[in-house]
Design a protein around this motif. Sequence first.
Motif, PDB file in Angstrom:
ATOM      1  N   ASP A 295      -8.985  -4.329  -1.740  1.00 29.73           N
ATOM      2  CA  ASP A 295      -9.240  -3.256  -0.778  1.00 29.73           C
ATOM      3  C   ASP A 295     -10.730  -2.931  -0.736  1.00 29.73           C
ATOM      4  O   ASP A 295     -11.465  -3.174  -1.705  1.00 29.73           O
ATOM      5  CB  ASP A 295      -8.469  -1.991  -1.174  1.00 29.73           C
TER       6      ASP A 295
ATOM      7  N   MET B 236      -4.766  -0.968  -4.175  1.00 28.49           N
ATOM      8  CA  MET B 236      -3.396  -1.462  -4.330  1.00 28.49           C
ATOM      9  C   MET B 236      -3.261  -2.434  -5.491  1.00 28.49           C
ATOM     10  O   MET B 236      -2.318  -2.345  -6.290  1.00 28.49           O
ATOM     11  CB  MET B 236      -2.935  -2.114  -3.026  1.00 28.49           C
TER      12      MET B 236
ATOM     13  N   LEU C 279      -4.745   6.386  -0.228  1.00 32.67           N
ATOM     14  CA  LEU C 279      -4.748   5.304  -1.209  1.00 32.67           C
ATOM     15  C   LEU C 279      -5.841   5.598  -2.243  1.00 32.67           C
ATOM     16  O   LEU C 279      -6.914   4.992  -2.213  1.00 32.67           O
ATOM     17  CB  LEU C 279      -4.997   3.969  -0.503  1.00 32.67           C
TER      18      LEU C 279
ATOM     19  N   SER D 237       0.831  -1.204   0.000  1.00 30.79           N
ATOM     20  CA  SER D 237       0.000   0.000   0.000  1.00 30.79           C
ATOM     21  C   SER D 237       0.867   1.256   0.000  1.00 30.79           C
ATOM     22  O   SER D 237       0.538   2.245  -0.669  1.00 30.79           O
ATOM     23  CB  SER D 237      -0.936   0.011   1.213  1.00 30.79           C
TER      24      SER D 237
END
Length: 509
Positions: A230, A289, A285, A206
């Motif tokens: 995720d 990922m 984020l 991440s």
Amino acid sequence: MKNERLIRIGTAEGTLCGSLDKDVFVFKGIPYAAPPTGPRRWQPPKAVVPWRGERDATRWGAASWQNRQYCVAVGGGDPGAFSEDCLYLNLWTPDTEPASAMPVMVWIHGGGFTIGAAGLAPYVGRPLASRGVVVVTLNYRLGHLGFFAHPALDKEYAAGEVVNNFALLDQIAALQWIQRNIAAFGGNPNNVTIFGESSGARSVLSLFSSPLAAKLFHKGIAQSPYALPDIPREKALENGVRLARHFNLENATSEQLRALPADAFWPLENSLANGPVAIAGDRVLPVPMLKVFTSAGQHKLPLMIGSNSDEASVLSYFGVDPAAIIRQLRDTQRLGLRMKMIRMLYDGLYDDEKLGKQVARDMTFTAMGYIAALSQYRNGIPVWRYYFDYVSENSRVIYPDGTWHGNEIPYTFNTLDELDEQMGARPFTASDREFAEKVSGYWLNFARHASIFSNRLEGEIDWPAWQPASDLTMRFGETGPTLKLEKNFMRRRMQLFRLLMKSMVKLRS
């Protein structure tokens, strides 16, 4: 200096008083950010208020709230004291004034983002530090305190600035502390390796994917990262609203949410959790990922990545039913799969439970290493892929299917001696210890020497960087304490599961 039992080091925030553990200086419980309590709950970590005088750094800092019994059973031991005030790191250094600055290795502990602590016995940094590196381990916010979304909290941010991954921001804050202070401990701020296992390995990937982590580290090691997707931010927001309703907070305000007791979250049922993954779509984020890696959008830094031979030992904690995987493969024709193909890939294994464990292991763990390796190769950046298959000599009867999830850690840290009491009637042997020296040597050489220009790691067997054509994977321990470069390791399985992983591996709903 090493004749003294205490040592004092000045940092940007104040003076720390550490101690000597055999031949290594150790500093424990160093605050790297202000306590995330009260109005700072579910806020990005804030700067530490500098202190006057000396601060004692001889005791572990508190870990985030969690299930102690669960951590003792599967997380590596007793995590110690709990507190919402948990943003502390620990540091081991063999020399505060070395002739040349030493590599820095920063450990991010695993535990499904719900359990764990930086001071657990398998993570003691002295054995690695005694071989010429600076080792840092850190606590960070866990569970709902570390990953949370709610409409009331969104209102506190400008458009595009929302934060939900507070745990990842904690890790980033620790890396910023290292950039400010590590030179005072003999470390090189321009040679920082992040490494972690399980959710710690997911953290590594991440951070490779986060724009906010750029230039704070220089390479990474991901031990047993899992390929579960995720949580989309929209789903996390729904989960946050359901959690508030659980506490009888309809249309909850941020003040009401922050007034909930810090220890109220960890006992909640899994249905109210976000799962053992980060939240995709916030400022930390922005892109999931897996999508970052499949599009080769990660930071262009060297990576070592791998998994263990019996990762299925942890699948139940991820809500994965191995037998159900096989039933789904058998019943779902739209995927274009035939059980004949699966049985061919797994040597005609017919028992659904046993076959399911291997299939789920490879889809959830082994394939993540293959995907990351392909992505690194696309970027022209070196990657080393491994498979860990060693079980200590006196424990092979209780681990008949290979290395359990997390059991490689004391070999990579070379901390077998720290675990003697836990092993009881099955102590480690001289052969186990010799193997740990070899394994940890590769980790150390990666930290010392790996760069974007590297093509191999030195060791008993020189380990070439992975490429699709040669497809060489380092196998640790296939037949006892041996090292072997495996060509085309699980290649056909990986090619298949790379395509099907997202469809078949699901989080518990």
